[in-house]
Write an enzyme that holds these catalytic residues in place. Structure first.
Site, PDB file in Angstrom:
ATOM      1  N   ARG A  59       0.788  -1.245   0.000  1.00  0.00           N
ATOM      2  CA  ARG A  59       0.000   0.000   0.000  1.00  0.00           C
ATOM      3  C   ARG A  59       0.816   1.289   0.000  1.00  0.00           C
ATOM      4  O   ARG A  59       0.238   2.376  -0.016  1.00  0.00           O
ATOM      5  CB  ARG A  59      -0.998   0.052   1.167  1.00  0.00           C
ATOM      6  CG  ARG A  59      -2.071  -1.007   1.118  1.00  0.00           C
ATOM      7  CD  ARG A  59      -3.328  -0.589   1.859  1.00  0.00           C
ATOM      8  NE  ARG A  59      -3.101  -0.338   3.273  1.00  0.00           N
ATOM      9  CZ  ARG A  59      -4.058   0.069   4.117  1.00  0.00           C
ATOM     10  NH1 ARG A  59      -5.276   0.292   3.668  1.00  0.00           N
ATOM     11  NH2 ARG A  59      -3.790   0.256   5.392  1.00  0.00           N
ATOM     12  N   ASP A  60       2.148   1.216   0.002  1.00  0.00           N
ATOM     13  CA  ASP A  60       2.921   2.465  -0.036  1.00  0.00           C
ATOM     14  C   ASP A  60       4.248   2.251  -0.769  1.00  0.00           C
ATOM     15  O   ASP A  60       5.307   2.643  -0.270  1.00  0.00           O
ATOM     16  CB  ASP A  60       3.171   2.982   1.375  1.00  0.00           C
ATOM     17  CG  ASP A  60       3.586   4.456   1.395  1.00  0.00           C
ATOM     18  OD1 ASP A  60       3.280   5.174   0.411  1.00  0.00           O
ATOM     19  OD2 ASP A  60       4.211   4.888   2.383  1.00  0.00           O
ATOM     20  N   VAL A  61       4.184   1.648  -1.950  1.00  0.00           N
ATOM     21  CA  VAL A  61       5.384   1.452  -2.762  1.00  0.00           C
ATOM     22  C   VAL A  61       5.775   2.795  -3.364  1.00  0.00           C
ATOM     23  O   VAL A  61       4.965   3.460  -4.015  1.00  0.00           O
ATOM     24  CB  VAL A  61       5.140   0.416  -3.881  1.00  0.00           C
ATOM     25  CG1 VAL A  61       6.385   0.273  -4.751  1.00  0.00           C
ATOM     26  CG2 VAL A  61       4.738  -0.925  -3.279  1.00  0.00           C
TER      27      VAL A  61
END
Length: 301
Positions: A59-61
């Site tokens: 969810r936060d690449v």
């Protein structure tokens, strides 16, 4: 690994890493030619594929969460926002790399990570984020509309195949995106094809015969390096004393950092992929991750 100390207080032991995150490298003006960018993204995609098989979405690449170590070995970090597939309702992530479904607070799955990795790939290749805006709302709206300027329009040296992969990864509708595993496979094939072309294009050295002599030696140096398809003698690269780990030592035992760097660029990468991050708070996720059997992807819990 995790354990408790003498006072029964839990603690976590994580790998100490010596590297830099991609964001810092970009801010320092470091360039990422297509092949190097592809090699980094391939490893990230493989790590994400391992997470997705365990039903975990990062969810936060983004560039800040990708560490590059020696020989471009990559680690994916910070799983603090990780969630199970099907999670939704929260707008979490980083706007410049956020998938449209995340911006819309819709349910997400591994396709959101693929989109964010595509946006990161775009940044590596072009030096720019895919979308910009004066406010967060404007940036998120641009992601939803999907009016992407193709990477090749910014840099014509980007290969068409890489341009196509980035556009597929950043498809606004998640059903049109490849999986992380498919991305890793496609980029692996691209890298293997490039390696094959270099082998076929490698010039053959004429056989020595009567009356034929090699190039004149400078300072006794007979060895050279192949850089960008051109043979270069060590003495043409640097004025420092020659010598690289005993390979080139015509002028004494001094060592040239310049030559070391070039050899480092030519040395094949280890191909190892690993990922770790801060543990998520969701107990269900912790139970699902652990150390993944058969994977070189690591996660401390």
């Amino acid at each position: 690994d995790d354990d408790v100390d003498e006072a029964n207080r839990p603690y976590i032991v994580m790998e100490l890493l010596d590297g830099r995150n991609v964001w810092e490298m970009l801010q320092d003006g470091e360039r990422f030619p297509a092949e190097r960018a592809a090699r980094i993204v391939t490893q990230v995609a493989a790590a994400l594929a391992a997470a997705h098989r365990e039903k975990v979405v990062h969810r936060d690449v983004k560039p800040q969460n990708i560490l590059v170590l020696e020989d471009d070995q990559v680690k994916v970090v910070d799983f603090g926002l990780a969630a199970l597939p099907g999670s939704g309702g929260d707008r979490v992530g980083t706007p410049h790399y956020m998938a449209p479904e995340q911006a819309s607070r819709s349910r997400i799955d591994g396709a959101a990570d693929v989109y964010s990795l595509g946006a990161t790939f775009y940044h590596l290749l072009t030096g720019k984020t895919p979308y910009t805006g004066e406010t967060v709302g404007e940036i998120l709206k641009a992601h939803k509309e999907g009016d992407l300027v193709p990477p090749r329009k910014i840099d014509a040296l980007i290969p068409p195949s890489i341009d196509a992969i980035v556009k597929k990864m950043m498809a606004p509708a998640k059903g049109y995106r490849p999986s992380a595993e498919e991305v890793a496979k496609e980029l692996d094939e691209y890298l293997a094809e490039g390696e094959g072309k270099r082998r076929r294009a490698k010039p053959r050295r004429p056989a020595a015969g009567p009356g034929r002599r090699g190039p004149p030696r400078k300072g006794g140096a007979a060895a050279g390096l192949l850089v960008g398809g051109r043979a270069m003698h060590a003495t043409t690269i640097t004025n420092e004393p020659q010598g690289v780990d005993g390979l080139l030592a015509p002028n004494g035992s001094g060592k040239s950092a310049t030559i070391k760097l070039l050899i480092g660029l030519l040395r094949p990468t280890s191909g190892r992929v690993a990922a770790f991050g801060m543990p998520p708070t969701d107990v269900a996720i912790k139970r699902r991750i652990g150390f993944l059997p058969g994977e070189s992807w690591l996660y401390p819990c």
